[in-house]
Design an enzyme around this catalytic site. Sequence first.
Site, PDB file in Angstrom:
ATOM      1  N   CYS A 158      15.254   4.978   1.942  1.00 21.31           N
ATOM      2  CA  CYS A 158      15.506   6.132   1.062  1.00 21.31           C
ATOM      3  C   CYS A 158      14.223   6.614   0.383  1.00 21.31           C
ATOM      4  CB  CYS A 158      16.542   5.785   0.009  1.00 21.31           C
ATOM      5  SG  CYS A 158      18.026   5.059   0.693  1.00 21.31           S
ATOM      6  N   HIS A 165      16.061   9.708  -6.558  1.00 21.37           N
ATOM      7  CA  HIS A 165      16.902   9.421  -5.389  1.00 21.37           C
ATOM      8  C   HIS A 165      18.352   9.345  -5.856  1.00 21.37           C
ATOM      9  CE1 HIS A 165      18.670   7.669  -1.935  1.00 21.37           C
ATOM     10  NE2 HIS A 165      18.679   6.423  -2.382  1.00 21.37           N
ATOM     11  N   ASN A 189      24.986   9.019  -1.194  1.00 21.74           N
ATOM     12  CA  ASN A 189      23.600   8.629  -0.950  1.00 21.74           C
ATOM     13  C   ASN A 189      23.220   9.050   0.472  1.00 21.74           C
ATOM     14  OD1 ASN A 189      21.235   7.291  -0.343  1.00 21.74           O
ATOM     15  ND2 ASN A 189      21.878   5.328  -1.194  1.00 21.74           N
TER      16      ASN A 189
HETATM   17  O1  UT7 Z   1      19.561   3.740  -1.363  1.00 16.18           O
HETATM   18  C1  UT7 Z   1      19.674   2.361  -1.411  1.00 16.18           C
HETATM   19  C2  UT7 Z   1      21.054   1.953  -0.948  1.00 16.18           C
HETATM   20  N1  UT7 Z   1      21.771   1.057  -1.776  1.00 16.18           N
HETATM   21  C3  UT7 Z   1      22.227   1.308  -3.027  1.00 16.18           C
HETATM   22  O2  UT7 Z   1      21.922   2.266  -3.663  1.00 16.18           O
HETATM   23  C4  UT7 Z   1      23.191   0.308  -3.581  1.00 16.18           C
HETATM   24  C5  UT7 Z   1      22.879  -0.120  -4.990  1.00 16.18           C
HETATM   25  N2  UT7 Z   1      24.026  -0.843  -5.548  1.00 16.18           N
HETATM   26  C6  UT7 Z   1      25.056  -0.197  -6.167  1.00 16.18           C
HETATM   27  O3  UT7 Z   1      25.043   1.011  -6.317  1.00 16.18           O
HETATM   28  C7  UT7 Z   1      26.168  -1.049  -6.715  1.00 16.18           C
HETATM   29  O4  UT7 Z   1      25.829  -2.398  -6.631  1.00 16.18           O
HETATM   30  C8  UT7 Z   1      27.523  -0.816  -5.981  1.00 16.18           C
HETATM   31  C9  UT7 Z   1      28.066   0.561  -6.331  1.00 16.18           C
HETATM   32  C10 UT7 Z   1      27.342  -0.964  -4.481  1.00 16.18           C
HETATM   33  C11 UT7 Z   1      28.565  -1.843  -6.437  1.00 16.18           C
HETATM   34  O5  UT7 Z   1      28.701  -1.803  -7.841  1.00 16.18           O
HETATM   35  P1  UT7 Z   1      28.681  -3.151  -8.675  1.00 16.18           P
HETATM   36  O6  UT7 Z   1      28.947  -2.797 -10.084  1.00 16.18           O
HETATM   37  O7  UT7 Z   1      27.386  -3.855  -8.358  1.00 16.18           O
HETATM   38  O8  UT7 Z   1      29.929  -3.917  -8.107  1.00 16.18           O
HETATM   39  P2  UT7 Z   1      29.998  -5.335  -7.363  1.00 16.18           P
HETATM   40  O9  UT7 Z   1      29.355  -5.263  -6.024  1.00 16.18           O
HETATM   41  O10 UT7 Z   1      29.527  -6.394  -8.312  1.00 16.18           O
HETATM   42  O11 UT7 Z   1      31.555  -5.463  -7.159  1.00 16.18           O
HETATM   43  C12 UT7 Z   1      32.456  -5.487  -8.268  1.00 16.18           C
HETATM   44  C13 UT7 Z   1      33.885  -5.590  -7.732  1.00 16.18           C
HETATM   45  C14 UT7 Z   1      34.046  -6.688  -6.676  1.00 16.18           C
HETATM   46  O12 UT7 Z   1      35.329  -7.275  -6.883  1.00 16.18           O
HETATM   47  P3  UT7 Z   1      35.459  -8.688  -7.662  1.00 16.18           P
HETATM   48  O13 UT7 Z   1      34.669  -9.665  -6.825  1.00 16.18           O
HETATM   49  O14 UT7 Z   1      34.874  -8.462  -9.019  1.00 16.18           O
HETATM   50  O15 UT7 Z   1      36.928  -8.929  -7.657  1.00 16.18           O
HETATM   51  C15 UT7 Z   1      34.074  -5.935  -5.374  1.00 16.18           C
HETATM   52  O16 UT7 Z   1      34.815  -6.590  -4.370  1.00 16.18           O
HETATM   53  O17 UT7 Z   1      34.261  -4.376  -7.078  1.00 16.18           O
HETATM   54  C16 UT7 Z   1      34.767  -4.660  -5.773  1.00 16.18           C
HETATM   55  N3  UT7 Z   1      34.467  -3.528  -4.909  1.00 16.18           N
HETATM   56  C17 UT7 Z   1      35.274  -2.469  -4.768  1.00 16.18           C
HETATM   57  N4  UT7 Z   1      36.468  -2.178  -5.315  1.00 16.18           N
HETATM   58  C18 UT7 Z   1      37.031  -1.001  -5.001  1.00 16.18           C
HETATM   59  C19 UT7 Z   1      33.367  -3.317  -4.123  1.00 16.18           C
HETATM   60  N5  UT7 Z   1      33.465  -2.130  -3.502  1.00 16.18           N
HETATM   61  C20 UT7 Z   1      34.629  -1.592  -3.881  1.00 16.18           C
HETATM   62  C21 UT7 Z   1      35.277  -0.381  -3.582  1.00 16.18           C
HETATM   63  N6  UT7 Z   1      36.454  -0.119  -4.171  1.00 16.18           N
HETATM   64  N7  UT7 Z   1      34.746   0.540  -2.760  1.00 16.18           N
END
Ligand code: UT7
Length: 331
Positions: A116, A256, A286
Amino acid sequence: MKQLRAAGITGTGRGIPEKVLTNADLEQMVDTSDEWILSRTGIAERRIAEASQASSDLGAMAGRKALADAGVTPEEVDLVIVATITPDMAFPATACIIQDKLGLVNAAAFDLSAGCSGFVYALDMATSAVATGKNQTVLVIGVDTLSKITDFTDRSTCVLFGDGAGAAVVQPVEEDYGVLATYLGSDGSMGHTLFLPAGGSRKPSSEETVAARQHYICMSGNEVFKFAVRIMGEASVEVLRRAELQSEDIDLFIPHQANTRIIDAAARRLGLTRDKVFVNVQNYGNTSAASIPIALDEAKEAGLFKRGDRIVLVGFGAGLTWASAVMRWAV
Ligand code: UT7
């Protein structure tokens, strides 16, 4: 080699697929909700390329518009750099395919892979090429069709990404205008947090890799998130230092577009008010290397900056890489 001269963007364009994928659509595909996606990422919908549409198609669309915007003929372009991690194919370079589509018969062409951060990496290369007098007119394109390598059964990644392209023409500009400073970096030790496991020379595609879904993006979202929150602020501060500017000097901040929480953290670090921060992640998700040039083109179209304004671009991505640039708008 001629003497160093000022170089900057003289035209922009974007190429956006028509098909819209909303959060409501994704609710039908995986166990997710509009509320989760909006509150965690700020994304409401994203655009998805047709099955027949490759990165070069969107890139050519953006490139054609940028050339028209700059008032440049295809023959004048002497270099085209395409930042992408979703090339049409491993080779030839997507830049060569776009060169042919646009009739850039006098241009050298190559791809650049910095995730990115790719557009800002390419902008840095283009600026140097023009500043040294080696090149006169460079077409820089950031394009990705991440939907082609996204697992639409994996809710942790499929809600995040969209497809698109953005382009800019880089040429000599008046002294004290154009790109004032850049800052590029990489930390290869974090490469494992965001990668495509199969399809390269380490693990060529096979029935086994496809069965294991290794042709799709693999990401440790939370690790990338923590890195992004830190680096977006640091890279912005560093590029301002290099240009001998303060955050008060910024007229528009174009980060970004990955996640509003990451953007808000970077804006807070710089002490910027919301009106100075451009955000369109709600509409596109994104789009990887395309996100910054699409945002720049939309902000320009909306009249959010004028000649003389100072704009900061900053991104992070696979590598893990980061890149920032500060420009004084020249046209
Ligand atoms: O350009 C570079 C590309 N990458 C990025 O920009 C990614 C950067 N990371 C992020 O933006 C964030 O880490 C995410 C948006 C991907 C995730 O947010 P988070 O606050 O870090 O959530 P998490 O991964 O810690 O997940 C929290 C919970 C989990 O459930 P439990 O284990 O707490 O029960 C996940 O399983 O949210 C769950 N989860 C979802 N729930 C509903 C993960 N994805 C989803 C979803 N819908 N799509």
